[in-house]
Design an enzyme around this catalytic site. Structure first.
Site, PDB file in Angstrom:
ATOM      1  N   SER A  41      33.878   9.124   7.710  1.00  0.00           N
ATOM      2  CA  SER A  41      34.832   9.595   8.716  1.00  0.00           C
ATOM      3  C   SER A  41      34.218   9.695  10.104  1.00  0.00           C
ATOM      4  O   SER A  41      34.923   9.564  11.112  1.00  0.00           O
ATOM      5  CB  SER A  41      35.400  10.959   8.314  1.00  0.00           C
ATOM      6  OG  SER A  41      34.350  11.889   8.092  1.00  0.00           O
TER       7      SER A  41
ATOM      8  N   ASP B 284      39.208  21.243  12.238  1.00  0.00           N
ATOM      9  CA  ASP B 284      38.711  21.673  10.934  1.00  0.00           C
ATOM     10  C   ASP B 284      37.290  22.207  11.000  1.00  0.00           C
ATOM     11  O   ASP B 284      36.743  22.651   9.999  1.00  0.00           O
ATOM     12  CB  ASP B 284      38.804  20.542   9.912  1.00  0.00           C
ATOM     13  CG  ASP B 284      37.933  19.325  10.258  1.00  0.00           C
ATOM     14  OD1 ASP B 284      37.170  19.387  11.254  1.00  0.00           O
ATOM     15  OD2 ASP B 284      38.013  18.327   9.530  1.00  0.00           O
TER      16      ASP B 284
ATOM     17  N   HIS C 159      34.646  17.920  11.319  1.00  0.00           N
ATOM     18  CA  HIS C 159      34.605  16.621  11.986  1.00  0.00           C
ATOM     19  C   HIS C 159      34.518  16.808  13.502  1.00  0.00           C
ATOM     20  O   HIS C 159      35.052  17.776  14.043  1.00  0.00           O
ATOM     21  CB  HIS C 159      35.848  15.800  11.642  1.00  0.00           C
ATOM     22  CG  HIS C 159      35.914  15.422  10.192  1.00  0.00           C
ATOM     23  ND1 HIS C 159      36.559  16.194   9.254  1.00  0.00           N
ATOM     24  CD2 HIS C 159      35.387  14.368   9.522  1.00  0.00           C
ATOM     25  CE1 HIS C 159      36.439  15.614   8.064  1.00  0.00           C
ATOM     26  NE2 HIS C 159      35.737  14.518   8.206  1.00  0.00           N
TER      27      HIS C 159
END
Length: 339
Positions: free
Chosen positions: A74, A236, A239
């Site tokens: 990611s 979050d 990230h």
């Protein structure tokens, strides 16, 4: 066991297929798995695909185009941002186009949630595009899923070997320091720091052994983020935000240019006053983990690539480039694989 010896042992164990570093007894390992599961629940699952950074950059610049394959998890895909211009791929490709004054075609194969074991499938897709350089960001999910580091490093070694054998330059951004991630609670937080740093050192040794180069990303999720979490972390708190991905790309860009041989003459040789030089690989790998932005690549001393302490490497602190104007990718031109 010292840090240098531990990194060397971990990389060696992975290369020869051993069980690797456990870091904990069976009881503590079970607790870590529980804590990791809890942390992932706090972090959340990826419900939306990140913007796709695949496309052409450097409008109006001359060719031939530089082809970049972006692989990994990611952090490579740019999960958590809404605009493609905020992804690490767009930051990296825009900067590369400006610095090289060339068109750039970047193709992202990164997958949210990917671990080192997933690199093989990404490379299967990347090889037909014949990239000039492959940039890999991997390792954080291996840590939060408590994959034994030796297994992670073995998968990475195989990935770099395949790319190098295909004539593709390889740059790996090593596992960041996960010890400051907010959703990760003690005791996993302390072990995650140790685990991620040792994994990063072992990744470095393995990648350079296979002919690639590495750059340390320690501060990308470490002290720099901890000092300004609201700015550099996404909602979050795991990230990166758009500002965080920009910081990541700023670290990657100089080393990507070096991997492509697109550096100024005054940057060809290490500069002692910048703390650069040639060191045995295990010692250099441990130093790189401690100093974010440190690049390592193979070197020779007296015409030999190896000394009594293993492979010789150049330790570099590449000069940061000025911020480039970030473009959205142009998808109108033909994909190089189809043209």
């Amino acid at each position: 066991m010292g840090k240098t010896a531990a990194a060397r042992k971990l990389a060696s164990t992975a290369a020869y297929g051993g069980g690797g570093l456990t870091l904990a007894s069976a009881g503590l390992y079970g607790l870590l798995r529980f804590e990791a599961t809890t942390a992932r629940k706090r972090i959340g699952n990826a419900e939306d695909d990140p913007p796709n950074s695949t496309g052409w950059y450097g409008r109006g610049r001359p060719g031939p185009a530089i082809k970049v394959a972006l692989l990994g998890d990611s952090s490579a895909a740019g999960y958590g941002v809404e605009r493609v211009e905020e992804t690490p791929g767009a930051y990296l490709a825009s900067g590369l186009a400006e610095e090289a004054d060339r068109r750039v075609y970047l193709r992202s194969f990164a997958v949210v949630g990917a671990m080192s074991s997933d690199l093989a499938a990404q490379i299967d897709k990347a090889l037909p595009t014949e990239p000039d350089v492959a940039v890999i960001l991997i390792g954080a999910n291996d840590v939060t899923h408590t994959v034994l580091p030796a297994a992670s490093v073995r998968f990475l070694s195989e990935a770099v070997r395949r790319l190098h054998d295909a004539g593709i330059s390889v740059l790996v951004g090593t596992c960041p320091d996960l010890g400051t991630i907010k959703p990760i609670m003690p005791p996993l937080k302390q072990v995650a720091r140790l685990w991620s740093r040792r994994l990063a050192a072992a990744q470095t040794i393995t990648v350079v052994e296979e002919g690639g180069r590495t750059v340390s990303l320690g501060s990308i999720l470490g002290p720099e983020f901890d000092a300004a979490p609201a700015l550099l972390f996404g909602p979050d708190m795991f990230h990166p935000s758009a500002h965080g991905y920009k910081a990541l790309a700023q670290v990657l860009l100089p080393s990507t240019l070096a991997a492509l041989g697109l550096i100024d003459d005054d940057e060809v040789r290490p500069e002692a006053y910048r703390g650069e030089g040639v060191l045995p690989i295990a010692k250099a790998a441990v130093q790189a983990v401690q100093t974010p932005g440190t690049e390592l690549g193979g070197a020779e001393v007296g015409g030999s690539r190896r000394g009594v302490r293993g492979l010789w490497v150049e330790l570099r602190h590449r000069r940061r480039r000025p911020d480039a104007e970030v473009e959205a990718p142009d998808e109108q031109e033909l994909d190089p694989i189809d043209s």
